[in-house]
Design a protein around this motif. Structure first.
Motif, PDB file in Angstrom:
ATOM      1  N   ARG A 272       0.832  -1.203   0.000  1.00  0.00           N
ATOM      2  CA  ARG A 272       0.000   0.000   0.000  1.00  0.00           C
ATOM      3  C   ARG A 272       0.867   1.252   0.000  1.00  0.00           C
ATOM      4  O   ARG A 272       0.499   2.282  -0.589  1.00  0.00           O
ATOM      5  CB  ARG A 272      -0.982  -0.008   1.171  1.00  0.00           C
ATOM      6  N   PHE A 276       0.314   4.049  -2.672  1.00  0.00           N
ATOM      7  CA  PHE A 276      -0.083   5.378  -2.215  1.00  0.00           C
ATOM      8  C   PHE A 276       0.921   6.458  -2.615  1.00  0.00           C
ATOM      9  O   PHE A 276       0.568   7.628  -2.724  1.00  0.00           O
ATOM     10  CB  PHE A 276      -0.265   5.379  -0.695  1.00  0.00           C
ATOM     11  N   GLN A 284      -6.237   5.850  -3.544  1.00  0.00           N
ATOM     12  CA  GLN A 284      -5.864   5.541  -2.160  1.00  0.00           C
ATOM     13  C   GLN A 284      -7.109   5.254  -1.316  1.00  0.00           C
ATOM     14  O   GLN A 284      -7.160   4.277  -0.564  1.00  0.00           O
ATOM     15  CB  GLN A 284      -5.073   6.705  -1.571  1.00  0.00           C
ATOM     16  N   THR A 287      -8.725   2.020  -2.287  1.00  0.00           N
ATOM     17  CA  THR A 287      -7.939   0.878  -1.810  1.00  0.00           C
ATOM     18  C   THR A 287      -8.270   0.521  -0.367  1.00  0.00           C
ATOM     19  O   THR A 287      -8.289  -0.660   0.001  1.00  0.00           O
ATOM     20  CB  THR A 287      -6.432   1.174  -1.958  1.00  0.00           C
TER      21      THR A 287
END
Length: 332
Positions: A272, A276, A284, A287
């Motif tokens: 992540r 990101f 983002q 997600t």
């Protein structure tokens, strides 16, 4: 002659509300008249609705008084909010702000208030018999407090507000719309890599993560709302309709998309932090929602007695457009 039932549709120029209008207009019994609520009655989309025989009225979701007037006389109301539009506006208002959690939280608070405004308007509508609220899973509660995606929590707070109003809850159906096929044209769009001659899709959750898909939202969502309206004794009282046509995995979705376009595609999972660092705020925030689904997987997350799918509503999804055909409509 039996009077027709007035169904008021919020977001009638969008994907979900537009689909509801489409299916109600196709209703063979002509049981309903339709009122569309929009911020601008002069837009091209609003004028098209008028040309199709839909009553179009103006109301902003921040204006409870206008919503009460818009809902007046309604037998049923379909209510929806658009987190992503509010989130986009927040980014435009604060272009220097880089904290996605902060901006998403601000957008979520605005969306929640919009939802509460519609609930208050519905409570003031003495003719109302059916309230249909387009919401999402209560991720924070289901995950035991481990995750709280803002675009889930904003709608869940409205759901909790409805649940605190027994007189409205008795008339309410909650509807969850599954993964949009059009995400592949936006938030999760595969990227072509000329050197490899194929597309890659980069996500932070694993390819084997289960996912349910609505396919073409405009083509499919309305049939679930129409079915809920047709079966009030089965769907009201706070029951949840999950609007999807196929279940698969994230990797399976990508391969279906690739088959639809006759191309090769590879799913690539990254951390992540990596995702990101290089993708916009919308990705983002999206997600975080996908991380919730990866966390719960196949866990029961609503209560079987309150959960309805296409089979419970008598919808033959085999007669609907497949997810593959929905993907084929998207441009590469």
């Amino acid at each position: 002659m039996v009077a027709k039932k007035l169904v008021t549709v919020v977001g009638a120029t969008g994907a979900q509300g537009g689909s509801v209008v489409d299916y109600l207009l196709k209703n063979k019994s002509q049981e309903y008249t339709i009122r569309a609520v929009t911020r601008s009655t002069e837009s091209a989309a609003a004028k098209e609705l008028t040309a199709r025989g839909v009553e179009v009225v103006r109301a902003d979701l921040t204006d409870t008084a206008a919503l009460k007037a818009a809902f007046a006389g309604s037998y049923a109301v379909f209510a929806v909010t658009n987190f992503w539009g509010v989130f986009s506006n927040a980014q435009k208002q604060f272009p220097e702000e880089k904290d996605v959690a902060l901006l998403a939280g601000q957008a979520a608070a605005i969306e929640t208030q919009m939802g509460i405004n519609m609930v208050d308007a519905a409570l003031a509508t003495d003719t109302l018999q059916h309230y249909i609220w387009s919401t999402l899973t209560d991720a924070y509660t289901v995950s035991g407090g481990r995750i709280k995606p803002p675009h889930y929590e904003s709608k869940a707070q409205v759901t909790r507000y409805i649940q605190s109003k027994p007189e409205l809850l008795a008339k309410t159906t909650f509807v969850w719309c599954a993964y949009y096929a059009t995400n592949f044209a936006g938030l999760t769009r595969p990227i072509y890599v000329p050197a490899s001659g194929q597309y890659i899709q980069i996500q932070a959750t694993p390819s084997e993560q289960p996912i349910a898909c609505i396919g073409n939202t405009r083509s499919h969502f309305g049939i679930f709302v129409e079915a809920a309206l047709a079966r009030p004794d089965k769907t009201r009282g706070g029951r949840t309709v999950f609007a999807f046509v196929e279940s698969t995995t994230l990797g399976g979705l990508l391969q279906t998309w690739a088959e639809a376009h006759n191309v090769k595609a590879t799913y690539i999972q990254v951390s992540r932090e990596t995702l990101f660092s290089s993708w916009p705020m919308e990705v983002q925030e999206f997600t975080v929602g996908m991380e919730f689904w990866d966390m719960i997987r196949d866990k029961e997350w609503t209560g079987k007695d309150n959960f309805l799918t296409y089979s419970d509503l008598g919808i033959d999804v085999a007669r609907l457009k497949s997810v593959k055909d929905s993907f084929a409509e998207l441009e590469l």
